[in-house]
Write a protein that holds these residues in place. Structure first.
Motif, PDB file in Angstrom:
ATOM      1  N   GLU A  36      99.643  83.836 -38.980  1.00  0.00           N
ATOM      2  CA  GLU A  36      98.703  83.092 -39.870  1.00  0.00           C
ATOM      3  C   GLU A  36      99.944  81.677 -40.382  1.00  0.00           C
ATOM      4  O   GLU A  36     100.990  81.639 -40.616  1.00  0.00           O
ATOM      5  N   THR A  37      98.754  80.678 -40.507  1.00  0.00           N
ATOM      6  CA  THR A  37      99.415  78.829 -40.131  1.00  0.00           C
ATOM      7  C   THR A  37      98.233  78.814 -40.714  1.00  0.00           C
ATOM      8  O   THR A  37      97.436  78.938 -41.168  1.00  0.00           O
ATOM      9  N   GLN A  39      95.953  75.485 -42.052  1.00  0.00           N
ATOM     10  CA  GLN A  39      94.662  74.909 -41.497  1.00  0.00           C
ATOM     11  C   GLN A  39      94.654  73.208 -41.976  1.00  0.00           C
ATOM     12  O   GLN A  39      95.079  73.565 -43.723  1.00  0.00           O
ATOM     13  N   PRO A 135      85.064  75.653 -39.326  1.00  0.00           N
ATOM     14  CA  PRO A 135      86.085  76.120 -38.329  1.00  0.00           C
ATOM     15  C   PRO A 135      85.958  77.602 -37.833  1.00  0.00           C
ATOM     16  O   PRO A 135      86.563  77.855 -36.662  1.00  0.00           O
ATOM     17  N   ARG A 163      88.868  83.859 -40.578  1.00  0.00           N
ATOM     18  CA  ARG A 163      89.760  82.994 -39.002  1.00  0.00           C
ATOM     19  C   ARG A 163      90.187  84.606 -37.977  1.00  0.00           C
ATOM     20  O   ARG A 163      91.041  85.675 -38.717  1.00  0.00           O
ATOM     21  N   ARG A 197      90.233  76.171 -46.585  1.00  0.00           N
ATOM     22  CA  ARG A 197      90.464  76.749 -45.213  1.00  0.00           C
ATOM     23  C   ARG A 197      91.555  77.541 -45.119  1.00  0.00           C
ATOM     24  O   ARG A 197      92.051  77.899 -46.558  1.00  0.00           O
ATOM     25  N   ASP A 198      92.114  78.108 -44.094  1.00  0.00           N
ATOM     26  CA  ASP A 198      92.933  78.924 -44.541  1.00  0.00           C
ATOM     27  C   ASP A 198      94.783  78.510 -44.785  1.00  0.00           C
ATOM     28  O   ASP A 198      94.863  77.292 -44.764  1.00  0.00           O
ATOM     29  N   GLN A 199      95.050  79.305 -45.850  1.00  0.00           N
ATOM     30  CA  GLN A 199      96.624  78.862 -46.015  1.00  0.00           C
ATOM     31  C   GLN A 199      97.291  80.028 -46.486  1.00  0.00           C
ATOM     32  O   GLN A 199      97.368  80.661 -47.532  1.00  0.00           O
ATOM     33  N   PRO A 207     100.831  72.606 -40.934  1.00  0.00           N
ATOM     34  CA  PRO A 207      99.812  73.117 -40.483  1.00  0.00           C
ATOM     35  C   PRO A 207      99.386  72.440 -39.209  1.00  0.00           C
ATOM     36  O   PRO A 207     100.192  72.828 -38.310  1.00  0.00           O
ATOM     37  N   GLU A 208      99.010  73.296 -37.928  1.00  0.00           N
ATOM     38  CA  GLU A 208      98.478  73.723 -36.789  1.00  0.00           C
ATOM     39  C   GLU A 208      98.034  71.738 -36.626  1.00  0.00           C
ATOM     40  O   GLU A 208      98.239  70.806 -37.067  1.00  0.00           O
TER      41      GLU A 208
END
Length: 208
Positions: A36-37, A39, A135, A163, A197-199, A207-208
């Motif tokens: 997991e990264t 976003q 996304p 995701r 967004r994913d955190q 972030p990516e």
């Protein structure tokens, strides 16, 4: 002048109902979760604030005047975001377990929406449709029902954003359907959900 507020069912009961939709077959072999990264947030509208929660693991844009709080029962944590007039409430739950990630989005959305408590009769979810401008893979379903006790008609929009192989976000938007101007708050809530967004939980990840 007294305003009729949305009678959000007890937040954590809602969170537990949403989490229950992810229950899978115990005989299924759990896949290995993807790394997991973080976003990055999109460009937010003027006046909105960036909000990040590393306990639940998400980031989102918050409109002016909207209030954010957090609840927890056992291992289930939920974010509650309310409009300034309290006619709309947004419940957000994150799930990273393989069982939740294995359930098809359409099935997850309708199961979670039908499981929401606090209504005179079980909610009847609409056919899920895509939730675009994000996304994340996402669908939404809508249902209307009357709350127990107070008899308030509420419209609930349930959005599942995923995701793949990493995280499943469930967002329930509850709107006082008797107040026509609550539709404006609902539109803002939907716009806010587009910024989700994913955190990852814990220390900051680039972030990516």
């Amino acid at each position: 002048m007294c305003r009729a507020r949305t009678t959000l069912p007890l937040g954590l009961v809602v969170a537990l109902a949403i989490a229950a939709a992810g229950c899978g077959n115990d005989e299924t072999t759990d896949p290995v979760p993807a790394p997991e990264t973080a976003q990055p947030l999109p460009k937010l509208p003027k006046g909105w604030d960036a909000h990040e929660d590393r306990s639940i693991g998400y980031k989102i844009g918050i409109p002016p005047g909207w209030q954010v709080s957090r609840s927890r029962t056992g291992r289930v944590k939920a974010a509650l975001i309310r409009s300034p007039d309290h006619l709309v409430a947004v419940m957000l739950v994150a799930a990273r377990d393989p069982q939740s990630l294995a359930v098809p989005l359409d099935e997850f959305a309708t199961s979670a929406l039908a499981a929401l408590p606090g209504f005179e009769a079980q909610l009847e979810p609409s056919t899920p449709r895509p939730f675009r401008r994000t996304p994340l893979a996402a669908v939404q379903s809508v249902a209307t029902g009357t709350t127990k006790g107070r008899g308030v008609k509420e419209r609930t929009t349930l959005i599942v954003l995923r995701r793949e192989g990493t995280i499943n976000y469930t967002v329930a938007i509850l709107e006082n359907a008797r107040r026509s101007h609550s539709a404006k708050d609902r539109a803002v809530a939907l716009k806010m959900t587009h910024t989700l967004r994913d955190q990852p939980v814990g220390p900051r990840v680039p972030p990516e």
